[in-house]
Design an enzyme around this catalytic site. Structure first.
Site, PDB file in Angstrom:
ATOM      1  N   ASP A 464     -30.507 -15.226 -34.971  1.00 55.41           N
ATOM      2  CA  ASP A 464     -31.447 -16.240 -34.505  1.00 55.41           C
ATOM      3  C   ASP A 464     -31.815 -16.013 -33.048  1.00 55.41           C
ATOM      4  OD1 ASP A 464     -28.809 -16.818 -33.764  1.00 55.41           O
ATOM      5  OD2 ASP A 464     -29.176 -18.958 -33.614  1.00 55.41           O
ATOM      6  N   ARG A 468     -27.176 -17.238 -26.360  1.00 57.10           N
ATOM      7  CA  ARG A 468     -26.246 -18.363 -26.270  1.00 57.10           C
ATOM      8  C   ARG A 468     -25.069 -18.158 -27.229  1.00 57.10           C
ATOM      9  NH1 ARG A 468     -30.617 -22.283 -28.931  1.00 57.10           N
ATOM     10  NH2 ARG A 468     -30.177 -21.883 -31.117  1.00 57.10           N
ATOM     11  N   ASP A 469     -24.213 -19.148 -27.340  1.00 55.92           N
ATOM     12  CA  ASP A 469     -23.013 -19.013 -28.175  1.00 55.92           C
ATOM     13  C   ASP A 469     -23.376 -19.219 -29.641  1.00 55.92           C
ATOM     14  OD1 ASP A 469     -23.690 -21.629 -27.960  1.00 55.92           O
ATOM     15  OD2 ASP A 469     -21.753 -22.344 -27.233  1.00 55.92           O
ATOM     16  N   GLU A 470     -24.233 -18.348 -30.126  1.00 58.90           N
ATOM     17  CA  GLU A 470     -24.672 -18.422 -31.517  1.00 58.90           C
ATOM     18  C   GLU A 470     -24.848 -16.994 -32.029  1.00 58.90           C
ATOM     19  OE1 GLU A 470     -27.197 -21.652 -34.043  1.00 58.90           O
ATOM     20  OE2 GLU A 470     -27.142 -21.764 -31.887  1.00 58.90           O
ATOM     21  N   ASP A 477     -34.155 -18.049 -40.535  1.00 60.23           N
ATOM     22  CA  ASP A 477     -34.913 -17.288 -39.541  1.00 60.23           C
ATOM     23  C   ASP A 477     -35.272 -15.906 -40.098  1.00 60.23           C
ATOM     24  OD1 ASP A 477     -33.105 -19.285 -38.482  1.00 60.23           O
ATOM     25  OD2 ASP A 477     -33.746 -18.692 -36.478  1.00 60.23           O
ATOM     26  N   TRP A 529     -33.457 -21.937 -46.200  1.00 63.31           N
ATOM     27  CA  TRP A 529     -32.487 -21.020 -45.590  1.00 63.31           C
ATOM     28  C   TRP A 529     -31.867 -20.172 -46.722  1.00 63.31           C
ATOM     29  CZ3 TRP A 529     -34.782 -24.309 -42.643  1.00 63.31           C
ATOM     30  CH2 TRP A 529     -34.780 -24.143 -41.273  1.00 63.31           C
ATOM     31  N   GLU A 740     -37.841 -20.303 -28.878  1.00 63.99           N
ATOM     32  CA  GLU A 740     -37.402 -21.157 -29.984  1.00 63.99           C
ATOM     33  C   GLU A 740     -38.303 -22.393 -30.101  1.00 63.99           C
ATOM     34  OE1 GLU A 740     -33.439 -22.652 -29.396  1.00 63.99           O
ATOM     35  OE2 GLU A 740     -33.158 -22.984 -31.541  1.00 63.99           O
ATOM     36  N   HIS A 761     -36.211 -16.032 -29.722  1.00 68.08           N
ATOM     37  CA  HIS A 761     -35.991 -16.502 -31.085  1.00 68.08           C
ATOM     38  C   HIS A 761     -37.189 -16.038 -31.906  1.00 68.08           C
ATOM     39  CE1 HIS A 761     -32.764 -19.405 -31.772  1.00 68.08           C
ATOM     40  NE2 HIS A 761     -33.382 -19.826 -32.855  1.00 68.08           N
TER      41      HIS A 761
HETATM   42  C1  BGC Z   1     -30.539 -21.690 -34.891  1.00 76.60           C
HETATM   43  C2  BGC Z   1     -31.750 -21.632 -35.753  1.00 76.60           C
HETATM   44  C3  BGC Z   1     -31.291 -21.934 -37.137  1.00 76.60           C
HETATM   45  C4  BGC Z   1     -30.879 -23.369 -37.060  1.00 76.60           C
HETATM   46  C5  BGC Z   1     -30.621 -24.057 -38.327  1.00 76.60           C
HETATM   47  C6  BGC Z   1     -30.065 -23.100 -34.880  1.00 76.60           C
HETATM   48  O1  BGC Z   1     -29.005 -23.318 -34.078  1.00 76.60           O
HETATM   49  O2  BGC Z   1     -30.750 -21.180 -33.634  1.00 76.60           O
HETATM   50  O3  BGC Z   1     -32.648 -20.692 -35.519  1.00 76.60           O
HETATM   51  O4  BGC Z   1     -32.130 -21.625 -38.163  1.00 76.60           O
HETATM   52  O5  BGC Z   1     -29.838 -23.582 -36.151  1.00 76.60           O
HETATM   53  O6  BGC Z   1     -31.503 -25.018 -38.384  1.00 76.60           O
END
Ligand code: BGC
Length: 886
Positions: A464, A468-470, A477, A529, A740, A761
């Site tokens: 995504d 960041r912490d993801e 996505d 998703w 984003e 994003h």
């Molecule tokens: C992500 C998105 C992802 C979403 C779920 C977010 O934190 O960055 O791109 O699809 O969470 O809705």
């Protein structure tokens, strides 16, 4: 003399791949022909284990009468492990003339039965009791003697954690972030390295560094780690062939030694801590005294299936020099790379021993021009380097990457910052296949931002965001962006790998985790998703014409549809469970991330769409029983959708842009109701001052739907809108990637809230699909672009546009240009062995010329016919120059 030749041979989409474990690799080639309208009538493939094809062929396909020149499965004798197979191809035209044999290409197998052949031990370090020591990366080493001259050497390696392999002090190759990210406890990749030139007669040394990476490191937003396991370990097996034909095999075993070293911490999100004073010179060279190193611990063999890497590796693909060095109002020294990028900074400095250098990474400066990291949440993105002192020293991270444009540096004098610091751009090294440009520079910047978004977020898995912490493989996505990504780059091996992990992580009831590889923090089962399970394989099939991905994913696709069918008590509606909905839709209520389009409408729309695609997949795979089953199911979902979400007079009951878009895109409405709903969509946009209100779910399809229903002019206006919200708003604000949020930085320079504000994003970059298809005019009529649709929709808003796409059949390009607003010149190139339908917006074909000649007299042009809006005709391969009035 024949005037055509065979070129660009590929194996599973790659050129000369090393270390594949496919028993039936798929072979493809392109044909170059000087003559127009080339169609292949037959081919012959020869496979041999030596390049000269002197000895008897391992496989001779014989002369096969077919037009097919892509994805031909090897079907000779069973392949052997660790063997190089050369192949060459010749083809015949429709006059029964043969081409010359192509230059040979090759593939090399790795282990076809890995459990029997990969015998090396898994090594780990003894547990370190002191908490501070646990962050330290492992350094492992061994030495061995080679008695003769080396003819060939291959190293096969993998790890739990990320590793770097060194042979006699040299990196085994230039690939990074191995073994990549898979659902580690189910599938683990090993890499193959050609180390022939690195191994020498006499004493050799192997060194290997191992860091936490995705396996053991921090992941997601709760500050948790060790999602896949807690012990880093490594497995290496090296096969060395000598000139007397003998083979030496070196394996990780109990005699290896392990230690810690200068890399005291490395985390994907947080960066690295490296104390160069702790370096042990020559640790990966022969002769190093490792007496104080510990003995390794032999670790249990992981349960996951070992698979050869199938995706392209990650590499440094570009080096960027800093734009400027800024002193911020708060007095920080900040390097501006001029581009939001993903990778790391490499630097060289001369400093006293013990000097502490820190590099913090950020995407944006705040409105006062100060360094800003709020949107990174807990990700530290900080590299700390303690100097060794003495001569110039250099550093670049090992197992950590950063998403950044700005780098705040301490501990370095300003004169060293520009020349000695550079940004290393890192991502999966996919072949670029597309380009798009037009007369509007803001749109060109948008296209660049889309490409940078893809580069930054295609690091072994589709993520995504990269900062960041993801940084997770969010399925939604990936699903919305896949078609655009497939124009820009050759993405098949990349997605094939990720989809195998999706299938591996799917629960037995068919639910799909929100992120792949799955981590428990994220959850599962949202519509749009989870539909990645169906949409992604189908899109790959459409774009590349290869049924393998459908065969491989079929069970997963079907399981997802069956999962949706079982939800709630109405088999044909999906109105239960958790859904993200139209994520970040602008018609959201206060304090909500989800747009106002009802979630059950979205869920049922995607249920219908995925079921339709599954029925088409079943038909493609000749599974007539399933085809019937899912056609039937699809019909019933359509009917339930209409009863629930469409008024008796044919309006979509929820008057949102996303509801209109989905109903039209997925053909959910009765034919008679579609034009009216399309009109309502157009009016909605106009009433909003030519603005969209769509989020992640609606936006990717918005312009496609407008164009399909005759509102291309409005789609252009939406594209060219520079006020918020629009694609160009961020461009005008200086974005170099896709954001984003439409207003990640607002007009007044303030930011969206810290908790969800990525500046890299790719989701909204899905407009790229429309740019290629509608503005550039390159679309497909048959899978793999065997038949192409060339239909640029020429707009009053642009004076020229050009798009090019290297399809699996070869290059397709279109460029159009207006002259004095009275005529258009359109150049079209179509690869050999394909056909294209060209549609131009003039009603009389007699007004169209090709190189000055009236259309019906042109060689290579056929089936000229008038259409409702324009003229259609077919062309065969070759290059054409059309002119017509506006
Ligand atoms: C992500 C998105 C992802 C979403 C779920 C977010 O934190 O960055 O791109 O699809 O969470 O809705």
């Amino acid at each position: 003399m024949n005037n055509f030749s065979v070129t660009n041979l590929r194996v599973n989409y790659r050129r000369n791949p090393l270390g594949i474990d496919d028993y039936k690799p798929r072979l493809s080639w392109e044909i170059i022909s000087e003559k127009r309208g080339f169609i292949q009538s037959a081919y012959q493939i020869e496979v041999a284990t030596e390049k000269g094809f002197q000895s008897e062929a391992t496989w001779d396909s014989g002369i096969i009468t077919t037009e097919q020149n892509i994805h031909i499965e090897y079907s000779g004798p069973t392949l052997k492990s660790r063997t190089r197979y050369y192949f060459r191809v010749r083809v015949w035209d429709n006059q029964e003339t043969a081409s010359d044999w192509s230059d040979p290409s090759f593939w090399e197998t790795a282990f076809l039965t890995p459990t029997e052949e990969l015998k090396a031990n898994w090594l780990t370090a003894a547990p370190r009791l002191n908490a501070a020591d646990q962050d330290k990366c492992d350094y492992l080493r061994t030495e061995f003697n080679i008695p003769g001259k080396v003819v060939s050497a291959r190293a096969y390696a993998t790890s739990l954690g990320l590793y770097r392999l060194f042979v006699n002090g040299m990196p085994a190759d230039d690939t990074l972030f191995n073994p990549g990210w898979t659902s580690y406890n189910k599938r683990l990749q090993y890499q193959t390295y050609d180390v022939t030139s690195l191994i020498q007669q006499g004493v050799n040394a192997i060194g290997c560094m191992v860091g936490n990476g995705w396996y053991k490191g921090y992941l997601a937003w709760e500050g948790d780690k060790e999602f896949f396991g807690s012990r880093r370990s490594v497995m290496i097996q090296i096969h060395i062939t000598l000139d007397d034909g003998s083979e030496s095999v070196i394996m990780t075993d109990g005699s290896w030694r392990v230690s810690t070293g200068p890399l005291l911490m490395s985390e994907l999100y947080h960066g690295e801590y490296y104390d160069a004073r702790l370096e042990r010179a020559g640790w990966a060279l022969p002769g190093f005294a490792a007496d104080d190193w510990e003995k390794v611990v032999v670790h249990a063999v992981p349960e996951s299936v070992l698979v050869a890497q199938e995706n392209e590796p990650a590499r440094v693909t570009e080096i960027i020099k800093p734009d400027t060095v800024i002193i911020t109002p708060q007095g920080d020294t900040v390097i501006d790379m001029g581009q939001n990028m993903v990778g790391w900074v490499r630097f060289s400095v001369t400093a006293e021993a013990g000097t502490v250098i820190t590099l913090e990474h950020a995407e944006v400066l705040d409105r006062d021009g100060n360094f800003y990291t709020g949107n990174l949440r807990s990700a530290k993105q900080t590299v700390t380097y303690i100097c060794r002192g003495g001569e110039e020293e250099s550093y670049e991270p090992y197992f950590s990457f950063q998403g950044f444009r700005y780098v705040k540096v301490t501990g370095v004098s300003r004169d060293q910052l520009t020349n000695q610091f550079s940004g290393h751009v890192i991502h999966t090294d996919l072949e670029m296949t597309g380009s798009f440009r037009c007369s509007d520079e803001l749109v060109n910047q948008l296209q660049q931002n889309i490409i940078w978004g893809q580069r930054g977020n295609f690091l072994d898995i589709p993520t995504d965001c990269p900062q960041r912490d993801e940084r997770l493989g969010w399925t939604g996505d990936a699903q919305v962006f896949i078609r655009t990504s497939a124009y820009n780059m050759n993405v098949v091996p990349f997605f094939e790998k990720w989809l195998k992990d999706l299938a591996a992580d799917q629960e037995t009831d068919g639910r799909v985790p929100h992120v792949i590889p799955d981590i428990p923090a994220a959850g599962y089962g949202s519509s749009a998703w989870g539909d990645a399970a169906v949409i992604c394989p189908w899109t790959l099939y459409q774009c590349y014409g290869d049924t393998r991905v459908l065969e491989t994913q079929y069970a997963s696709m079907k399981a997802w549809v069956e999962y949706m069918r079982r939800q709630g008590d109405n088999e044909y509606l999906w109105n239960t469970g958790f859904h993200f909905g139209d994520w970040l839709g602008l018609d959201a209520k206060e304090n909500s991330y989800t747009g106002s389009t009802p979630k059950d409408l979205i869920a049922t729309a995607f249920f219908a769409h995925s079921t339709d695609l599954l029925a088409k997949t079943a038909s493609t795979l000749n599974n007539t029983e399933d085809e019937k089953e899912y056609r039937n199911l699809h019909k019933k979902i359509l009917s339930a959708f209409r009863t629930e979400f469409v008024t008796p007079s044919g309006r979509v009951a929820s008057p949102t842009q996303t509801a209109y878009v989905l109903a039209l895109m997925f053909d959910l409405l009765e034919e008679k109701d579609r034009p009216r709903v399309a009109k309502m969509l157009a009016e909605h946009i106009e009433e909003n001052g030519i603005h969209l209100t769509t989020g992640f779910v609606g936006t990717p399809y918005l312009n496609l739907v407008l164009s399909r229903f005759g509102y291309t002019d409005l789609a252009y206006k939406l594209l060219l809108q520079t006020e918020y919200p629009s694609w160009l708003f961020s461009v005008v604000q200086g974005a170099t990637t896709i954001w984003e949020h439409w207003d990640g930085i607002k007009q007044d320079g303030s930011f969206w809230s810290d908790n969800m504000n990525s500046y890299n994003h790719y989701a909204y970059g899905a407009i790229g699909d429309w740019l290629y298809q509608v503005v550039g005019g390159i679309d497909l009529k048959k899978p793999g672009y065997k038949e192409i649709l060339i239909r640029p929709q020429i707009s009053e808003h642009l004076s020229w546009a050009e798009a090019s796409y290297n399809s699996i059949h070869g290059n397709i390009s279109v460029s159009w240009k207006k002259f004095n607003e009275v005529s258009v010149e359109m150049l079209v190139t179509i690869p050999a062995n394909t056909l294209a339908e060209v549609i131009v917006p003039v009603s009389q074909y007699t007004e169209i010329r090709e190189n000055g000649v009236q259309l019906d007299q042109v060689i290579g042009v056929a089936q000229v016919k008038p259409m409702e809006s324009g003229c259609s005709f077919n062309i065969g391969s070759g290059s054409y120059r059309f002119t017509f009035p506006i």
